[in-house]
Design a protein around this motif. Sequence first.
Motif, PDB file in Angstrom:
ATOM      1  N   ILE A 124       0.833  -1.199   0.000  1.00 32.37           N
ATOM      2  CA  ILE A 124       0.000   0.000   0.000  1.00 32.37           C
ATOM      3  C   ILE A 124       0.873   1.258   0.000  1.00 32.37           C
ATOM      4  N   THR A 167       2.636   5.286   6.697  1.00 35.15           N
ATOM      5  CA  THR A 167       1.466   4.425   6.862  1.00 35.15           C
ATOM      6  C   THR A 167       1.483   3.781   8.239  1.00 35.15           C
ATOM      7  N   TYR A 216      -5.428   1.619  -5.863  1.00 35.75           N
ATOM      8  CA  TYR A 216      -5.876   0.817  -4.714  1.00 35.75           C
ATOM      9  C   TYR A 216      -6.760  -0.345  -5.190  1.00 35.75           C
TER      10      TYR A 216
END
Lengths: 155, 264
Positions: free
Chosen positions: B92, B132, B195
């Motif tokens: 991610i 993140t 995503y």
Amino acid sequence: MNLNELKELIKLLRDSDIEELELEKSGFRVRLKKKETYSYSPAKERDAIPVYHPAEAEESPVAAEEEKDGKKLVTITSPIVGTFYRAPSPDASPYAEVGDSVKKGQILCVVEAMKLMNEIESDVDGRIQEILAENAHPVEYGEPLFLIEPSIKEG
Amino acid sequence: MKGLLDLSDIRQKLNTKIIGKEIRLFEDIDSTNREAMVLGASGAKEGTVVLAESQTGGKGRLGRTWYSPKGENLYLSIILRPPVLLAEAQLITVVAAVSVAETIKKFTDIRPGVKWPNDILINRRKVAGILTELASGNDKVNYLVVGIGINLNMEISSAPEEIRGIAGSLKDFTGREIDRAGFLATNLSEFEYYYMIFKAGERQRIMDIYTGYSATLGNRIRVRSLEGSIEGIACGFNMEGGLLLKRDSGIIDTILAGDIEHIS
């Protein structure tokens, strides 16, 4: 080779005395080695890139129980390969110390991989018996980080 | 005084399905990541965005702070709940880097570089940073928060001395003011696009685009950790976004964590 075949292979290796296994099959090559250090994993040559990660094929290792001096201890292990941090920043105090009482869901440490900070929580209410990993050092998938003596549940 | 962000302006420009359908805008906040982690814990929906005009303690790695002057740049955190294993979640951070790089290219015609894993650079100056944070349970992602800071319009001369030599803003390089709401809307839409590819498991597609933006690939680099440092040439990436480092001995290491430094 599909993922299931690879899983089988990993299982085979794990249950055997073989330390290392290399397999070549119609242009596909895979090399498996027990207890490989994935953060610094040496591969012999350019083609032998360890793309497959045993982490995807193993079962959840997050909590395991262990007997010690007749007491049941819960082991908190690292769910990923990364760097282990006991505090949110170098100047901050650690999330948890030996002897601390912790609650289920309480953050015990952070394991970082690629700027992703993974907050590791306690699986149980209890007291920290031992901290097994060293701050700012690499940890492996499944490596034990904390030993916790669970609180005795009343009633 | 420059105009502050206007939610209805952002909504008008936004054409996403999930990301940014709910936006919490703060004029002053300590950290959008901290707020987003709290919202995540209390069940906020996937795609919820925390946006701030300024941060007093914008979170960087290892307790560092992200300089966040008011009304000049973008500071946002996206709450996500991807149904993936923890070992897969680190990609991610690559998704976020690709989304920012693509947005910069669309807005400025400048092709930025990405320093592994996810610093966004123009002429070796950092214009955006990504951090993140993830909360997990039983080997699965419970929720994660992607924090993004992008220097759009700040004057580098008014930035703190310690970052003046290493940071830059898009305005520095284009000579013009960037429309913050428009940039945000495009960035959220780019993020959603990659995503979805990530959720579909198409890692190769993401890594191909990432590799194209890499400022690290081909460089001689040093990786530092407390166990010592190793040097070599960055020769590629694996499907988890890990960096493949070829040492002088010919051995290839896969790097997943640690500080890297370009030495050539």
